[in-house]
Design an enzyme around this catalytic site. Structure first.
Site, mmCIF file in Angstrom:
data_model
loop_
_atom_site.group_PDB
_atom_site.id
_atom_site.type_symbol
_atom_site.label_atom_id
_atom_site.label_comp_id
_atom_site.label_asym_id
_atom_site.label_seq_id
_atom_site.Cartn_x
_atom_site.Cartn_y
_atom_site.Cartn_z
ATOM 1 N N GLY A 128 4.931 -0.367 15.330
ATOM 2 C CA GLY A 128 6.056 -0.713 16.151
ATOM 3 C C GLY A 128 6.015 -1.502 17.186
ATOM 4 N N ARG B 145 9.101 -1.823 3.171
ATOM 5 C CA ARG B 145 9.832 -1.400 1.728
ATOM 6 C C ARG B 145 10.625 -2.529 1.095
ATOM 7 N NH1 ARG B 145 9.161 3.493 -0.536
ATOM 8 N NH2 ARG B 145 11.259 3.308 -1.336
ATOM 9 N N LEU C 229 13.698 -3.701 -0.949
ATOM 10 C CA LEU C 229 15.008 -3.274 -0.542
ATOM 11 C C LEU C 229 15.981 -3.471 -1.772
ATOM 12 C CD1 LEU C 229 15.630 -4.584 3.079
ATOM 13 C CD2 LEU C 229 15.040 -1.987 2.292
ATOM 14 N N ASN D 180 14.526 -9.976 9.206
ATOM 15 C CA ASN D 180 12.961 -9.813 8.912
ATOM 16 C C ASN D 180 11.999 -10.906 9.783
ATOM 17 O OD1 ASN D 180 10.722 -8.143 7.543
ATOM 18 N ND2 ASN D 180 10.587 -9.904 6.290
ATOM 19 N N HIS E 286 8.254 -12.055 9.428
ATOM 20 C CA HIS E 286 7.021 -12.253 8.171
ATOM 21 C C HIS E 286 5.950 -12.773 8.992
ATOM 22 C CE1 HIS E 286 5.364 -11.886 4.364
ATOM 23 N NE2 HIS E 286 4.948 -13.323 4.499
ATOM 24 N N GLU F 294 18.101 -11.429 -1.279
ATOM 25 C CA GLU F 294 17.561 -10.563 -2.509
ATOM 26 C C GLU F 294 16.185 -10.933 -2.792
ATOM 27 O OE1 GLU F 294 20.707 -11.532 -2.537
ATOM 28 O OE2 GLU F 294 21.923 -9.492 -3.052
ATOM 29 N N ALA G 93 2.521 -14.258 18.992
ATOM 30 C CA ALA G 93 3.741 -15.176 18.549
ATOM 31 C C ALA G 93 4.809 -14.471 18.060
ATOM 32 C CB ALA G 93 3.307 -16.191 17.654
ATOM 33 N N GLU G 94 4.436 -13.315 17.343
ATOM 34 C CA GLU G 94 5.617 -12.629 16.884
ATOM 35 C C GLU G 94 6.511 -11.927 17.726
ATOM 36 O OE1 GLU G 94 5.020 -9.702 13.476
ATOM 37 O OE2 GLU G 94 3.097 -10.810 13.043
HETATM 38 C C1 GAR Z 1 3.934 -7.525 11.783
HETATM 39 O O1 GAR Z 1 2.807 -8.429 11.948
HETATM 40 C C2 GAR Z 1 4.924 -7.946 10.907
HETATM 41 O O2 GAR Z 1 5.060 -9.449 10.676
HETATM 42 C C3 GAR Z 1 4.640 -7.454 9.396
HETATM 43 O O3 GAR Z 1 4.113 -6.011 9.869
HETATM 44 C C4 GAR Z 1 3.587 -6.130 11.067
HETATM 45 C C5 GAR Z 1 4.266 -4.998 11.818
HETATM 46 O O4 GAR Z 1 3.469 -4.567 13.034
HETATM 47 N N1 GAR Z 1 5.471 -7.435 8.487
HETATM 48 C C6 GAR Z 1 5.351 -7.676 7.004
HETATM 49 O O5 GAR Z 1 4.268 -8.079 6.887
HETATM 50 C C7 GAR Z 1 6.678 -7.741 6.514
HETATM 51 N N2 GAR Z 1 6.402 -8.335 5.015
HETATM 52 P P1 GAR Z 1 4.420 -3.673 14.392
HETATM 53 O O6 GAR Z 1 4.674 -2.252 13.452
HETATM 54 O O7 GAR Z 1 3.345 -3.538 15.229
HETATM 55 O O8 GAR Z 1 5.566 -4.553 14.582
#
Ligand code: GAR
Length: 209
Positions: free
Chosen positions: A14, A93, A95, A109, A111, A144, A175-176
């Site tokens: 999270g 998940r 969807l 989302n 990614h 989808e 960066a995210e």
């Molecule tokens: C993040 O790196 C996110 O981009 C990735 O899961 C991680 C969650 O980290 N998501 C995916 O791969 C979705 N396809 P977090 O729980 O610390 O935010």
């Protein structure tokens, strides 16, 4: 100032949820984080959300007979709370089309790749194996197709020759945390500006003469 009631869906740590919650502490931010929901009751992010005073809800996918039943339960929980915008943040998940239709245009989302490159899993290892010189992350509107849909924003990071999947993941994650709050604000503001904030079906067009 109008703010969209937003749910963040997680499956684990999270950290992106926390970045969104931190940004939303600013009263001028166009989204408020009203709910954190996880399909895994043990997700660490649920405790982090509770510690911030955000409602944290677990709906365990294992307790439902199939994907559609689980997705219906999640959608019902979101609607019961008047949620207007959904942010998937490490929600691992697939969807169902019904869930995606319920939240069409109102679900984002994040990614960990520069989509359309590397949808799915193991994005960092795949970028390294391909010899890419840069990597990054993408926030997109959910449609989808898995890890597809209109791109709201991307952030790029250099990929160093010495990178492993772990070191690259750590750099992309930073960066995210910068990207997602900006992208969610952009999308929320666009929805608010267009007046398209609620659950109500669009008004039936009047019959043409
Ligand atoms: C993040 O790196 C996110 O981009 C990735 O899961 C991680 C969650 O980290 N998501 C995916 O791969 C979705 N396809 P977090 O729980 O610390 O935010």
């Amino acid at each position: 100032m109008a703010r969209l009631k937003t749910a963040v869906l997680i499956s684990g740590r999270g950290s992106n949820m926390l970045a969104l919650a931190e940004a939303a502490r600013d009263p001028a931010y166009p989204a408020e984080i009203a709910l954190v929901l996880s399909n895994r009751p043990a997700a660490a992010g649920l405790d982090s959300a509770r510690a911030l005073g955000i409602e944290a809800l677990a709906i365990a996918h294992k307790e439902y007979p199939d994907r559609a039943a689980f997705d219906r339960a999640v959608s019902a929980a979101l609607k019961a709370r008047g949620i207007e915008l959904v942010a998937l943040a490490g929600f691992m998940r697939i969807l169902t089309p019904g869930f995606i239709a319920d939240w069409r245009g109102r679900m984002l989302n994040i990614h960990p790749s520069l989509l359309p490159k590397y949808p799915g899993l193991d994005t960092h290892a795949r970028a390294i194996a391909a010899g890419d010189r840069e990597a990054g992350c993408t926030v997109h509107v959910v449609t989808e197709e898995l890890d597809d849909g209109p791109i709201v924003a991307q952030a790029r990071v250099p990929l160093e020759p010495s990178d492993t999947a772990q070191t690259l993941a750590a750099r992309v994650l930073v960066a995210e945390h910068g990207l997602y709050p900006q992208a969610l604000a952009l999308h929320a503001q666009a929805l608010l500006t267009s007046g398209n904030r609620g659950q109500e079906p669009s008004p039936t067009p009047s019959p043409r003469a």
